[in-house]
Design a protein around this motif. Structure first.
Motif, PDB file in Angstrom:
ATOM      1  N   ASP A 569      28.123  34.719  46.948  1.00  9.49           N
ATOM      2  CA  ASP A 569      26.788  34.693  46.347  1.00  9.49           C
ATOM      3  C   ASP A 569      26.841  35.503  45.056  1.00  9.49           C
ATOM      4  N   HIS A 570      26.471  34.916  43.916  1.00 10.17           N
ATOM      5  CA  HIS A 570      26.706  35.617  42.648  1.00 10.17           C
ATOM      6  C   HIS A 570      25.841  36.855  42.470  1.00 10.17           C
ATOM      7  N   HIS A 571      24.726  36.950  43.189  1.00 11.93           N
ATOM      8  CA  HIS A 571      23.948  38.198  43.144  1.00 11.93           C
ATOM      9  C   HIS A 571      24.742  39.335  43.791  1.00 11.93           C
ATOM     10  N   LEU A 572      25.467  39.014  44.856  1.00 12.09           N
ATOM     11  CA  LEU A 572      26.325  40.004  45.501  1.00 12.09           C
ATOM     12  C   LEU A 572      27.560  40.294  44.654  1.00 12.09           C
ATOM     13  N   THR A 573      28.238  39.256  44.176  1.00 11.42           N
ATOM     14  CA  THR A 573      29.499  39.481  43.452  1.00 11.42           C
ATOM     15  C   THR A 573      29.271  40.242  42.148  1.00 11.42           C
ATOM     16  N   GLU A 574      28.173  39.983  41.474  1.00 15.11           N
ATOM     17  CA  GLU A 574      27.901  40.714  40.235  1.00 15.11           C
ATOM     18  C   GLU A 574      27.706  42.200  40.511  1.00 15.11           C
ATOM     19  N   TYR A 575      27.090  42.507  41.645  1.00  9.71           N
ATOM     20  CA  TYR A 575      26.935  43.915  42.023  1.00  9.71           C
ATOM     21  C   TYR A 575      28.290  44.537  42.359  1.00  9.71           C
ATOM     22  N   VAL A 576      29.085  43.838  43.173  1.00  5.12           N
ATOM     23  CA  VAL A 576      30.384  44.371  43.596  1.00  5.12           C
ATOM     24  C   VAL A 576      31.333  44.498  42.407  1.00  5.12           C
ATOM     25  N   ASN A 577      31.322  43.534  41.499  1.00  7.22           N
ATOM     26  CA  ASN A 577      32.195  43.609  40.330  1.00  7.22           C
ATOM     27  C   ASN A 577      31.955  44.872  39.524  1.00  7.22           C
ATOM     28  N   ASN A 578      30.730  45.352  39.543  1.00 10.76           N
ATOM     29  CA  ASN A 578      30.384  46.527  38.749  1.00 10.76           C
ATOM     30  C   ASN A 578      30.551  47.843  39.503  1.00 10.76           C
ATOM     31  N   LEU A 579      31.186  47.797  40.670  1.00 13.08           N
ATOM     32  CA  LEU A 579      31.506  49.026  41.389  1.00 13.08           C
ATOM     33  C   LEU A 579      32.848  49.576  40.897  1.00 13.08           C
ATOM     34  N   PRO A 580      33.060  50.883  40.994  1.00 10.71           N
ATOM     35  CA  PRO A 580      34.334  51.479  40.564  1.00 10.71           C
ATOM     36  C   PRO A 580      35.501  50.972  41.414  1.00 10.71           C
ATOM     37  N   PRO A 581      36.687  50.857  40.835  1.00 11.69           N
ATOM     38  CA  PRO A 581      37.853  50.379  41.587  1.00 11.69           C
ATOM     39  C   PRO A 581      38.138  51.170  42.856  1.00 11.69           C
ATOM     40  N   SER A 582      37.912  52.479  42.818  1.00  8.79           N
ATOM     41  CA  SER A 582      38.315  53.322  43.936  1.00  8.79           C
ATOM     42  C   SER A 582      37.371  53.281  45.127  1.00  8.79           C
ATOM     43  N   VAL A 583      36.329  52.451  45.096  1.00  9.20           N
ATOM     44  CA  VAL A 583      35.569  52.210  46.325  1.00  9.20           C
ATOM     45  C   VAL A 583      35.974  50.868  46.936  1.00  9.20           C
ATOM     46  N   LYS A 584      36.820  50.133  46.246  1.00  6.96           N
ATOM     47  CA  LYS A 584      37.341  48.872  46.785  1.00  6.96           C
ATOM     48  C   LYS A 584      38.688  49.148  47.455  1.00  6.96           C
ATOM     49  N   LEU A 585      39.603  49.723  46.733  1.00  8.46           N
ATOM     50  CA  LEU A 585      40.859  50.227  47.303  1.00  8.46           C
ATOM     51  C   LEU A 585      40.775  51.744  47.304  1.00  8.46           C
ATOM     52  N   ARG A 586      40.791  52.365  48.472  1.00  6.91           N
ATOM     53  CA  ARG A 586      40.510  53.809  48.536  1.00  6.91           C
ATOM     54  C   ARG A 586      41.583  54.537  49.345  1.00  6.91           C
ATOM     55  N   TRP A 587      42.038  55.630  48.788  1.00  2.00           N
ATOM     56  CA  TRP A 587      43.039  56.466  49.450  1.00  2.00           C
ATOM     57  C   TRP A 587      42.396  57.265  50.566  1.00  2.00           C
TER      58      TRP A 587
END
Length: 699
Positions: A569-587
């Motif tokens: 859903d592009h409303h969701l993906t546009e929000y997720v795309n604008n999140l910082p990288p380190s909340v997607k891949l996180r140590w």
């Protein structure tokens, strides 16, 4: 969810007028031409009737220059008024739609206020296309939310328009074919599947260059010469039967890697959760029951969990099924000792959620039985038998009387779920989120030293070639990202010698680099974090051309199943795309490992089991070790013969002659198996499509 086949004459007015004149004693040339078009369109739609077995319709313009055909899978407005094409006769607008639009009740109510001159004739979501076009012209595309392919014709402006959804969830192919009337005229043909072109005068020929440089996977080309895909997020127009253009109406975008994100992790998690719940809720709207594909992974499990939550807490219906009826989930199971069976996890999830769970056992014999049909419906190759598994999975809801399912495709692409993204995450620091990032600069450097080597070991283990760590020109064009090594890991090295001379400059990685336009490459090199750059190029190649094709629309619609993809859903993906990288891949300092899709896990935590919350990513795949003399071995030995290989024309028999035997048995070679699967699929396609043998003279 439906199928479309459309024809537009590209003949000049003079050519077209001449073609309508009576021939061989005929009194009414236009009547004969209409009958010919109706017959062609009917045969074309029969090729894709699996996409819409409930009804069939067409519209042909008075001058026979435009023909729109449609086969319908009834999902919303089951009455005859929901049949297509849709028309606005007072305005000369006609349209056919394949797909679903969400939030259309709100959009329709707004249009009824803003556009009193248009009267809706149905309760179908698809009809909003005509009203939106009348209200906004070509800008109507930005109001569409969902998965769709649309063809619209404006008689007054002589404007023919084709549109594809933002991520390419729904297929849309086009080609130009001789109109067969002997006057040198051409016609533009647009359809949901390439097989629909066969009755329209199309003669399939292999596009060997596309096979060698992976254009079929990483740009607009297909396996066949002259047949192209409309790019996701683009529309094509043909003005006045001559001028064809293609333009974007949407593209993925990411923040400047140097811009500090002031939000807390808790805010971001809640933002993802809210948008996920909304996306799922919108996709439960249907006039038929809606089910869910459930595997042992987090992506499908969170969908099931959110649906169960919405039903229980908000009393929301699952399609036409009332809230009192249990949610139904579907799955397949491979042999338990294969190492690829996740059905036991899915079963535990279903029990925890209290949902109904239906599954089908998929052993080797069942895969072999379905192999050739699955290839025919996919219309391309795939170096893994997982597409046959997905083909079989779609039988399960069909047998249970379901037409609609929710599915988890897209989560890995927006939340960074694949291991090959890790080196690009570590390539640069995440300046946007230093305050909240548990990965120190020293630890990042240490981890980066091992990440690419681990990726190479992974490719070797599965029989793939992951390229090298050297910075090639394509990688330099894309800021050094190594994800493209993984995207080109399965290039089959089985081509005949003449192809090297005919196509000496084929480079799949260059295909990927050039598929991104100049604006995107500028952002990749100057603005976006390398992880986001990797997600971008992946979403332009592997996502629409494999994961949403062989593992998506084509295997689902083969059984008349509409699959809805809440993660895209592009409303969701546009929000997720604008999140910082380190909340997607996180140590994780506690576990001393990287947690993929971290923010999705946190947002999903209330809706999934502890087992799934803590589970590492396992990509969906079919087993890769099969016995000699079993059903698959026998099938591929029957297919990969010298005669069949030589009929392809572009494959070297000396390179594939012993491939099948090498691929099977306890010590079977993983790379040989993948190559055998691919060559077998080419042979099936050659037979089913009656493709001409490729030769140097044809290139």
């Amino acid at each position: 969810m439906c199928g479309i086949s459309c024809i537009l004459s590209l003949a000049s007015t003079q050519q077209h007028h001449h073609a309508q004149q009576p021939r061989n004693g005929e009194h009414k040339g236009i009547t004969t031409e209409r009958a010919r078009l109706e017959n062609e369109l009917d045969q074309s739609l029969q090729q894709i009737v699996h996409r819409g077995p409930d009804s069939c319709g067409n519209w042909i313009s008075d001058d026979c220059r435009v023909a729109l055909g449609h086969v319908r899978l009834s999902i919303n407005d089951l009455s005859p008024s929901g049949a297509q094409p849709f028309h606005a006769p007072d305005h000369g607008i006609h349209a056919v739609v394949n797909g679903e639009f969400y939030d259309y009740d709100r959009i329709r109510a707004q249009l009824e206020k803003e556009l009193p001159e248009y009267t809706f004739t149905s309760h179908s979501d698809s009809e909003i296309v005509i009203a939106l076009y009348l209200a906004h012209g070509l800008n109507f595309t930005e109001y569409l939310r969902g998965e769709f392919a649309v063809v619209l014709y404006d008689e007054r402006k002589e404007l023919f328009m084709a549109v594809r959804d933002r991520y390419g969830i729904k297929p849309l192919f086009w080609t130009i074919i001789d109109d067969g009337r002997g006057h040198g005229g051409k016609r533009l043909c647009v359809a949901a599947e390439m097989k629909a072109f066969l009755p329209l005068g199309w003669t399939p020929e292999w596009d060997v260059r596309s096979l060698k440089d992976a254009g079929w996977n990483h740009d607009t080309r297909t396996l066949f010469k002259g047949v192209q895909k409309l790019r996701p997020g683009h529309y094509m127009t043909c003005q006045c039967f001559g001028h064809i253009t293609e333009r974007p109406y949407w593209d993925s975008s990411y923040p400047d890697k140097r811009a500090i994100d002031p939000r807390t992790p808790e805010e971001l998690i809640e933002g993802v959760r809210e948008r996920m719940l909304e996306s799922v809720r919108l996709r439960l709207r249907a006039d038929v029951p809606v089910g869910i594909y459930l595997s042992g992974g987090i992506d499908s499990s969170v969908l099931a969990g959110m649906v169960a939550h919405l039903v229980k807490e908000q009393n929301i219906s699952v399609g036409s099924a009332p809230p009192s009826e249990r949610v139904t989930c579907f799955s397949i199971a491979f042999d338990e000792d294969s190492g690829f069976d996740e059905s036991s996890i899915a079963n535990r999830t279903a029990e925890w959620l209290g949902v109904k769970y239906l599954k089908k056992l998929m052993n080797e014999e069942e895969l072999a039985k379905r192999f050739e049909d699955a290839v025919w419906y996919c219309e391309q190759h795939n170096p893994d038998l997982n597409f046959v598994g997905k083909y079989a999975l779609s039988e399960v809801p069909q047998e249970a009387g379901y037409k609609v399912v929710l599915t988890g495709e897209g989560a890995d692409e927006i939340f960074a779920g694949y291991p090959l993204f890790l080196p690009d995450y570590l390539r640069e620091p995440d300046q946007a989120y230093e305050t909240h990032n548990p990965l120190s600069a020293g630890e990042r450097t240490k981890q980066f030293e091992n990440a690419e080597e681990e990726a190479q070991e992974h490719y070797r283990a599965i029989g793939a070639n992951g390229g090298t760590s050297d910075l090639s020109i394509p990688r330099r064009m894309l800021n050094g990202i190594s994800t493209i090594n993984g995207m080109t890991a399965f290039q089959p090295d089985v081509f005949a010698g003449w192809t090297e001379k005919a196509f000496p400059a084929c480079d799949p990685q260059m295909t990927i680099a050039c598929n991104a336009d100049g604006i995107a490459r500028h952002n990749i090199n100057e603005k976006w974090h390398p992880l986001h750059s990797a997600l971008y190029v992946w979403s332009k190649g592997n996502l629409p051309n494999i994961f949403l094709t062989c593992l998506g629309d084509r295997t689902e619609m083969a059984h008349s199943i509409e699959a809805r993809t809440p993660f895209l859903d592009h409303h969701l993906t546009e929000y997720v795309n604008n999140l910082p990288p380190s909340v997607k891949l996180r140590w994780s300092p506690e576990e001393q490992r990287f947690v993929e899709k971290w923010i999705l896990r946190e947002a999903s935590k209330p809706f999934i089991t502890k087992e799934l919350y803590e589970r590492k990513k396992h990509p969906y795949s079919a087993p890769t070790t099969w016995p000699r003399d079993g059903p698959l071995h026998k099938l591929m030995k029957k297919l990969v013969t010298k005669e069949n290989v030589e009929l392809l024309g572009y494959v070297c028999w000396e390179k594939v002659g012993g491939l099948v035997d090498k691929a099977f048995g306890e010590t079977g070679d993983a790379k040989a198996l993948r190559l055998a699967i691919v060559v077998s699929q080419w042979i099936v396609l050659a037979r089913r499509f009656e493709v001409k043998t490729a030769s140097v003279q044809e290139c």
